[in-house]
Scaffold this active site. Structure first.
Site, PDB file in Angstrom:
ATOM      1  N   ASP A  13     -43.514 -25.713 -14.752  1.00  0.00           N
ATOM      2  CA  ASP A  13     -44.316 -24.610 -15.232  1.00  0.00           C
ATOM      3  C   ASP A  13     -44.616 -25.030 -16.869  1.00  0.00           C
ATOM      4  O   ASP A  13     -44.787 -23.999 -17.586  1.00  0.00           O
ATOM      5  CB  ASP A  13     -43.440 -23.385 -15.384  1.00  0.00           C
ATOM      6  CG  ASP A  13     -42.938 -23.203 -13.982  1.00  0.00           C
ATOM      7  OD1 ASP A  13     -43.707 -23.048 -12.895  1.00  0.00           O
ATOM      8  OD2 ASP A  13     -41.492 -23.052 -13.923  1.00  0.00           O
ATOM      9  N   LYS A  16     -49.410 -27.796 -16.396  1.00  0.00           N
ATOM     10  CA  LYS A  16     -50.038 -28.912 -16.149  1.00  0.00           C
ATOM     11  C   LYS A  16     -51.453 -28.474 -15.402  1.00  0.00           C
ATOM     12  O   LYS A  16     -52.406 -29.515 -15.846  1.00  0.00           O
ATOM     13  CB  LYS A  16     -49.263 -29.583 -14.705  1.00  0.00           C
ATOM     14  CG  LYS A  16     -47.777 -30.311 -15.480  1.00  0.00           C
ATOM     15  CD  LYS A  16     -47.107 -30.961 -14.335  1.00  0.00           C
ATOM     16  CE  LYS A  16     -46.595 -30.092 -13.328  1.00  0.00           C
ATOM     17  NZ  LYS A  16     -45.575 -29.099 -13.740  1.00  0.00           N
ATOM     18  N   GLY A  40     -47.367 -24.211  -8.368  1.00  0.00           N
ATOM     19  CA  GLY A  40     -48.741 -23.436  -8.726  1.00  0.00           C
ATOM     20  C   GLY A  40     -49.445 -24.101  -9.996  1.00  0.00           C
ATOM     21  O   GLY A  40     -48.647 -24.114 -11.006  1.00  0.00           O
ATOM     22  N   HIS A  41     -50.556 -24.505  -9.957  1.00  0.00           N
ATOM     23  CA  HIS A  41     -51.105 -24.959 -11.404  1.00  0.00           C
ATOM     24  C   HIS A  41     -52.387 -23.607 -11.337  1.00  0.00           C
ATOM     25  O   HIS A  41     -53.195 -23.508 -10.679  1.00  0.00           O
ATOM     26  CB  HIS A  41     -51.815 -26.243 -10.937  1.00  0.00           C
ATOM     27  CG  HIS A  41     -50.844 -27.517 -11.016  1.00  0.00           C
ATOM     28  ND1 HIS A  41     -51.202 -28.717 -10.783  1.00  0.00           N
ATOM     29  CD2 HIS A  41     -49.535 -27.434 -11.260  1.00  0.00           C
ATOM     30  CE1 HIS A  41     -50.141 -29.442 -10.819  1.00  0.00           C
ATOM     31  NE2 HIS A  41     -49.192 -28.585 -11.179  1.00  0.00           N
ATOM     32  N   GLN A 224     -44.054 -29.857 -10.548  1.00  0.00           N
ATOM     33  CA  GLN A 224     -42.755 -29.545 -11.097  1.00  0.00           C
ATOM     34  C   GLN A 224     -42.576 -30.355 -12.466  1.00  0.00           C
ATOM     35  O   GLN A 224     -43.573 -30.586 -13.174  1.00  0.00           O
ATOM     36  CB  GLN A 224     -41.638 -29.955 -10.174  1.00  0.00           C
ATOM     37  CG  GLN A 224     -41.594 -29.112  -8.889  1.00  0.00           C
ATOM     38  CD  GLN A 224     -42.239 -29.329  -7.788  1.00  0.00           C
ATOM     39  OE1 GLN A 224     -42.335 -30.391  -7.501  1.00  0.00           O
ATOM     40  NE2 GLN A 224     -42.714 -28.302  -6.806  1.00  0.00           N
TER      41      GLN A 224
END
Length: 425
Positions: A13, A16, A40-41, A224
Site C-alpha cells: 500500500d 506503487k 490494488g494499484h 504488496q
C-alpha cells in the site's frame, strides 16, 4: 537498455500504482511477476481514477505492452471484469496484454477455503487474509495439483475443473463449509475463460527477447511489500509469494543478472493492513491524522490501514534484501500539518537494541520503537513541482531518510495525481 524493478518496501500500500504509472512513460514493457488480486494499484490520470488489481499499470500508456507473469495467481472472473471495464473506458488491450500460460488459476473453491480456514483460527492467530483465495491457490501450486492458464486451452479443461471441484468440496466439508455446485460454477467461469483465451501465451521467450534488446525498457511491477514476503516478511502474517526483487526471476522467467535497477517505494510514514506486529503503530491523534489526511483505506478491500511513523529499520532491511538502488518516497504531503515528526531508528526488545527485523514474530511483537524527533515544516507541499520549491525542513527530512537508510531518494510524491510527482534524478 534498462530493466527496472519497483518493489514495495514496507507492508504494501505504498503507492506503487502511481509511481509505476510515472515510470511507464519510458517503458516498452510492464510486467507483473507475483501476487494476485489481493493487491490494488490506484492510478489517477487527469480526472479519471483507475484501480488495477491484476492488470499491469502500463496498460494506461498506449504504447506499452503488458505481461501477467507466471508467478501470479489469476482470478479469471476478476481479470475479465477488469479488462472489460478498461475497454469500456477506451483503453486498448488487444495486442498489448499477454497472460502467461504458466500462471495459476484462482477458482471460487480457493476463496471458500480461504475464508473457512481463517474462520477456524483463534483470535490473535488470524492472518487477516483478504479471502481472495490467494494462499490456497499458491498451496495448490506447491502441492502440484493446481490449474494453470494454459490448461484453459486444453480440450478436457472442463473435466479437469470438475474434478478439482469434487476434491475441494471434500475439503470444505471437513471445515464445516457448504459444498459448491459444480454445474453453476462451471457455467459462471466458462465465459470468462473464453474471453481470456486470446491473451494466453508463453510469455517467457518474448520477455527474454525484450530484455536483450538494447532499445527496449522493461519495468517489473511488484505487488504488496517486502514485509509481506513469504520468506522475509512478518511470517505468518504475510502473503503467499515472493514480493521482493528476488521474485522477478522466478515470477517472470528472466535471468537475475538482467535486472539493472531496483527502485524501492516507501511512504514518508508507515502503514499496514491486516494482522501482525507493527512496531511504530500509533493509536493516538497523530495516527488518526495520518489515516485521515492520507486517505488510508485499502484499494482492494477498503479496509482501514493501521498507521505509524516512518520505520527506518524496516526500510534498511528491505533495501538490504532487495538491493534497492533508490527510493520513491510517497505521501510527503501527508506530513505537512505536523509540528513534530518522529522516525524509528532502532528497536528496543527486552532491553536490547535491535537494528534489523527479527524472524521471530514473538520477538518483533515485543519490540518498542526507538524514536528520533524531527521539526516539521507545517506548511503545504502539494503545489511543489521541484525540490527547490519544498520547505527547507521538508528537504532536510528527505536527507534524513536518505542518511538513515543509506539509499538516495530519486522520486518524490506530494499528492495523488501524475503531476504531483517530483523526479530528483
Amino acid at each position: 537498455m534498462a530493466n527496472s524493478v519497483l518493489i514495495g518496501s514496507q507492508w504494501g500500500d505504498e503507492g506503487k500504482g502511481k509511481v509505476i504509472d510515472v515510470l511507464t512513460e519510458n517503458a516498452d514493457w510492464v510486467v507483473r511477476y507475483q501476487g494476485g488480486n489481493n493487491a490494488g494499484h490506484t492510478v489517477e490520470v487527469g480526472d479519471q481514477k483507475y484501480v488495477l488489481h491484476l492488470t499491469p499499470s502500463g496498460i494506461l500508456r498506449p504504447t506499452a505492452k503488458c505481461v501477467i507473469g507466471n508467478g501470479l495467481v489469476v482470478d479469471p472472473l476478476g481479470l475479465a471484469e477488469e479488462l472489460q471495464d478498461l475497454e469500456k473506458r477506451g483503453i486498448s488491450i488487444d495486442g498489448r496484454l499477454f497472460i502467461s500460460d504458466r500462471a495459476h488459476l484462482v477458482i471460487q473453491y480457493h476463496k471458500e477455503l480461504d475464508g473457512a480456514k481463517e474462520a477456524k483460527l483463534e483470535t490473535g492467530k488470524k492472518i487477516g487474509t483478504t479471502k481472495r483465495g490467494i494462499g490456497p491457490c499458491y498451496s495448490d501450486k506447491a502441492d502440484r495439483n493446481g490449474l494453470r492458464m494454459g490448461d484453459v486451452l486444453e480440450n478436457d479443461f472442463e473435466a479437469m475443473l470438475r474434478e478439482r471441484i469434487d476434491v475441494k468440496n471434500s475439503m470444505l466439508a471437513v471445515l464445516g463449509a457448504p459444498a459448491l455446485d459444480a454445474d453453476a460454477l462451471v457455467a459462471q467461469y466458462m465465459p470468462a475463460f473464453e474471453y481470456l483465451k486470446p491473451f494466453i501465451c508463453d510469455t517467457v521467450p518474448m520477455l527474454n527477447e525484450a530484455i536483450r534488446d538494447e532499445k527496449q525498457n522493461v519495468l517489473f511491477e511488484g505487488a504488496q511489500g517486502v514485509m509481506l514476503d513469504i520468506d522475509f516478511g512478518t511470517y505468518p502474517f504475510v502473503t503467499s509469494s515472493s514480493t521482493g526483487a528476488g521474485g522477478v526471476s522466478a515470477g517472470a522467467g528472466v535471468p537475475p543478472h538482467s535486472i539493472t535497477d531496483v527502485i524501492g517505494i516507501v511512504k514518508a510514514y508507515t502503514t499496514r493492513v491486516g494482522e501482525g506486529p507493527f512496531p511504530t503503530e500509533l493509536f493516538d491523534d497523530d495516527g488518526m491524522q495520518l489515516a485521515k489526511v492520507g486517505n488510508e483505506f485499502g484499494a482492494t478491500t477498503g479496509r482501514p490501514r493501521r498507521c505509524g511513523w516512518f520505520d527506518a529499520v524496516v526500510a534498511r532491511y528491505s533495501a538490504m534484501i532487495g538491493g534497492v538502488d533508490r527510493w520513491a518516497l510517497m505521501k510527503l504531503d501527508v506530513l505537512d500539518g505536523f509540528e513534530t515528526i518522529k522516525v524509528c531508528v532502532a528497536y528496543d526488545c527486552d532491553g536490547e537494541r535491535v537494528e534489523t527485523v527479527p524472524a521471530s514474530i514473538s520477538k518483533l511483537a515485543r519490540c518498542k520503537p526507538i524514536y528520533e524527533e524531527f521539526e516539521g515544516w507545517n506548511c503545504p507541499t502539494t503545489g511543489c513541482t521541484s525540490i527547490d520549491e519544498l520547505p527547507e525542513q521538508a528537504k532536510k527530512y528527505i536527507k534524513w531518510i536518505e542518511g538513515l537508510t543509506g539509499v538516495p531518494v530519486s522520486i518524490l510524491s506530494v499528492g495523488p495525481k501524475r503531476a504531483s510527482t517530483i523526479v530528483l534524478g
